[in-house]
Design a protein around this motif. Structure first.
Motif, PDB file in Angstrom:
ATOM      1  N   TRP A 209       0.822  -1.212   0.000  1.00  5.47           N
ATOM      2  CA  TRP A 209       0.000   0.000   0.000  1.00  5.47           C
ATOM      3  C   TRP A 209       0.861   1.270   0.000  1.00  5.47           C
ATOM      4  CZ3 TRP A 209       0.357   3.626   3.869  1.00  5.47           C
ATOM      5  CH2 TRP A 209       1.020   3.231   5.040  1.00  5.47           C
ATOM      6  N   LEU A 210       1.984   1.221   0.754  1.00  3.74           N
ATOM      7  CA  LEU A 210       2.865   2.378   0.804  1.00  3.74           C
ATOM      8  C   LEU A 210       3.615   2.545  -0.511  1.00  3.74           C
ATOM      9  CD1 LEU A 210       3.801   4.630   2.701  1.00  3.74           C
ATOM     10  CD2 LEU A 210       5.697   3.141   3.400  1.00  3.74           C
ATOM     11  N   GLY A 211       3.994   1.430  -1.123  1.00  3.14           N
ATOM     12  CA  GLY A 211       4.656   1.489  -2.421  1.00  3.14           C
ATOM     13  C   GLY A 211       3.755   2.093  -3.480  1.00  3.14           C
ATOM     14  N   TRP A 212       2.458   1.796  -3.402  1.00  8.04           N
ATOM     15  CA  TRP A 212       1.511   2.362  -4.374  1.00  8.04           C
ATOM     16  C   TRP A 212       1.433   3.880  -4.217  1.00  8.04           C
ATOM     17  CZ3 TRP A 212      -2.964   5.241  -4.356  1.00  8.04           C
ATOM     18  CH2 TRP A 212      -3.701   5.236  -5.532  1.00  8.04           C
ATOM     19  N   VAL A 213       1.409   4.352  -2.959  1.00  8.78           N
ATOM     20  CA  VAL A 213       1.394   5.798  -2.714  1.00  8.78           C
ATOM     21  C   VAL A 213       2.679   6.436  -3.237  1.00  8.78           C
ATOM     22  CG1 VAL A 213       1.344   7.588  -0.933  1.00  8.78           C
ATOM     23  CG2 VAL A 213      -0.114   5.575  -0.714  1.00  8.78           C
ATOM     24  N   ALA A 214       3.813   5.795  -2.984  1.00  9.88           N
ATOM     25  CA  ALA A 214       5.098   6.343  -3.420  1.00  9.88           C
ATOM     26  C   ALA A 214       5.189   6.408  -4.936  1.00  9.88           C
ATOM     27  CB  ALA A 214       6.243   5.503  -2.854  1.00  9.88           C
ATOM     28  N   VAL A 215       4.683   5.386  -5.610  1.00 12.85           N
ATOM     29  CA  VAL A 215       4.740   5.344  -7.079  1.00 12.85           C
ATOM     30  C   VAL A 215       3.980   6.515  -7.683  1.00 12.85           C
ATOM     31  CG1 VAL A 215       3.828   4.095  -9.076  1.00 12.85           C
ATOM     32  CG2 VAL A 215       5.212   2.897  -7.387  1.00 12.85           C
ATOM     33  N   TRP A 216       2.831   6.849  -7.102  1.00 16.15           N
ATOM     34  CA  TRP A 216       1.996   7.912  -7.651  1.00 16.15           C
ATOM     35  C   TRP A 216       2.327   9.284  -7.080  1.00 16.15           C
ATOM     36  CZ3 TRP A 216      -0.956   7.646 -11.852  1.00 16.15           C
ATOM     37  CH2 TRP A 216      -1.268   6.369 -12.340  1.00 16.15           C
ATOM     38  N   ASN A 217       3.364   9.376  -6.274  1.00 14.39           N
ATOM     39  CA  ASN A 217       3.857  10.667  -5.829  1.00 14.39           C
ATOM     40  C   ASN A 217       4.542  11.342  -7.024  1.00 14.39           C
ATOM     41  OD1 ASN A 217       5.334  12.813  -4.709  1.00 14.39           O
ATOM     42  ND2 ASN A 217       5.708  11.712  -2.803  1.00 14.39           N
ATOM     43  N   PRO A 218       4.161  12.561  -7.366  1.00 12.85           N
ATOM     44  CA  PRO A 218       4.747  13.218  -8.555  1.00 12.85           C
ATOM     45  C   PRO A 218       6.262  13.279  -8.546  1.00 12.85           C
ATOM     46  CG  PRO A 218       2.828  14.439  -7.810  1.00 12.85           C
ATOM     47  CD  PRO A 218       3.088  13.387  -6.772  1.00 12.85           C
ATOM     48  N   ILE A 219       6.875  13.459  -7.385  1.00  8.90           N
ATOM     49  CA  ILE A 219       8.330  13.572  -7.379  1.00  8.90           C
ATOM     50  C   ILE A 219       9.003  12.232  -7.649  1.00  8.90           C
ATOM     51  CG2 ILE A 219       8.268  15.561  -5.853  1.00  8.90           C
ATOM     52  CD1 ILE A 219       9.187  13.806  -3.572  1.00  8.90           C
TER      53      ILE A 219
END
Length: 272
Positions: A209-219
């Protein structure tokens, strides 16, 4: 038309005065940095410390998908973090000008509202170029060796493109927060924004779940794209990771389209 007519204010076009007002704001901002160079040193302190800490202290314990060198993974991420934290510096300068009455004086003058906002943005881009140059020299001194040529220039451009978009978040926040002390509290937002990304660790190594958030972080898209352009790509499984170059160009457009109008509108509504 005579030379006298050309020299009168009424003979100048609106575009001329917009550019002149913008340049005056830029010149003012650069003069402040010239007289207080410690401000740039302060802005670079945390990224350089992070490079040394993660590169030398934690580097041997970090893993890179595919078995690459962590230094090659880390350095592009640190450049991205420096650009991302730039919106905090923008917010601090803007809120200081706002609380000290500087912006009110600008609003009382016959100058374009957009020139004040745009001038702040151009100043930050110039400072960002200096920050990137110093950070890259630090990385080279540590042994980082990127691929040169067009890829290097493309990565440099993407980093500035990210910074350009985040400037407007900083301007907008600077016009909203009540004082410089409150602006300092924005680090509570900036810190997780940079940490939950692919700057330090590949999203594949995070919980799902955290990896999914990180992937879609613009930076994260900019970090992945710059790694690819610098010659140390890290390939992911998701669509956004596989199209990092595309998303590194698209995300800043979206951020600018949202926050630039908000910043200009907020400036126009001050003291009403």
């Amino acid at each position: 038309m005579s030379a006298t007519d050309l020299s009168t204010p009424g003979s100048r076009s609106g575009t001329y005065w917009l550019l002149a007002d913008c340049w005056n704001i830029v010149r003012r901002g650069l003069t402040h940095y010239q007289r207080q160079p410690v401000n740039i040193a302060w802005q670079l302190g945390f990224p350089i410390l992070s490079v040394l800490m993660y590169g030398y202290v934690f580097g041997s314990a970090m893993k890179v998908p595919g078995g690459g060198d962590y230094q090659d993974f880390l350095m592009p991420g640190m450049f991205v973090m420096t650009m991302a934290f730039g919106f905090m510096n923008t917010a601090t300068v803007v809120v200081y000008d706002s609380t000290k009455g500087v912006i009110d004086r600008f609003r009382s003058m016959p100058m374009a509202s957009s020139a004040v906002v745009a001038g702040r943005g151009i100043t930050d881009i110039i400072v960002a170029c200096a920050e990137l140059a110093i950070m890259m020299l630090t990385a080279l001194a540590m042994g980082w060796r990127p691929d040169g040529g067009a890829g290097f220039l493309g990565a440099f451009g993407l980093l500035l493109w990210l910074r350009f978009s985040l400037i407007w978040i900083g301007v907008w926040l600077g016009l909203i927060v009540p004082n410089p002390e409150a602006a300092g509290g924005l680090y509570a937002v900036a810190f997780p924004f940079t940490m939950i990304s692919s700057i330090f660790v590949a999203p594949q190594l995070m919980p799902d779940w955290l990896g999914w958030v990180a992937v879609w972080n613009p930076i994260s898209s900019t970090a992945a794209a710059t790694r690819e352009l610098f010659g140390s790509p890290v390939h992911g499984d998701t669509w956004v990771e596989q199209h990092a170059l595309l998303m590194a160009g698209v995300w800043p457009v979206i951020v600018t389209a949202i926050f630039l109008p908000l910043a200009v509108r907020r400036f126009k509504r001050l003291s009403r």
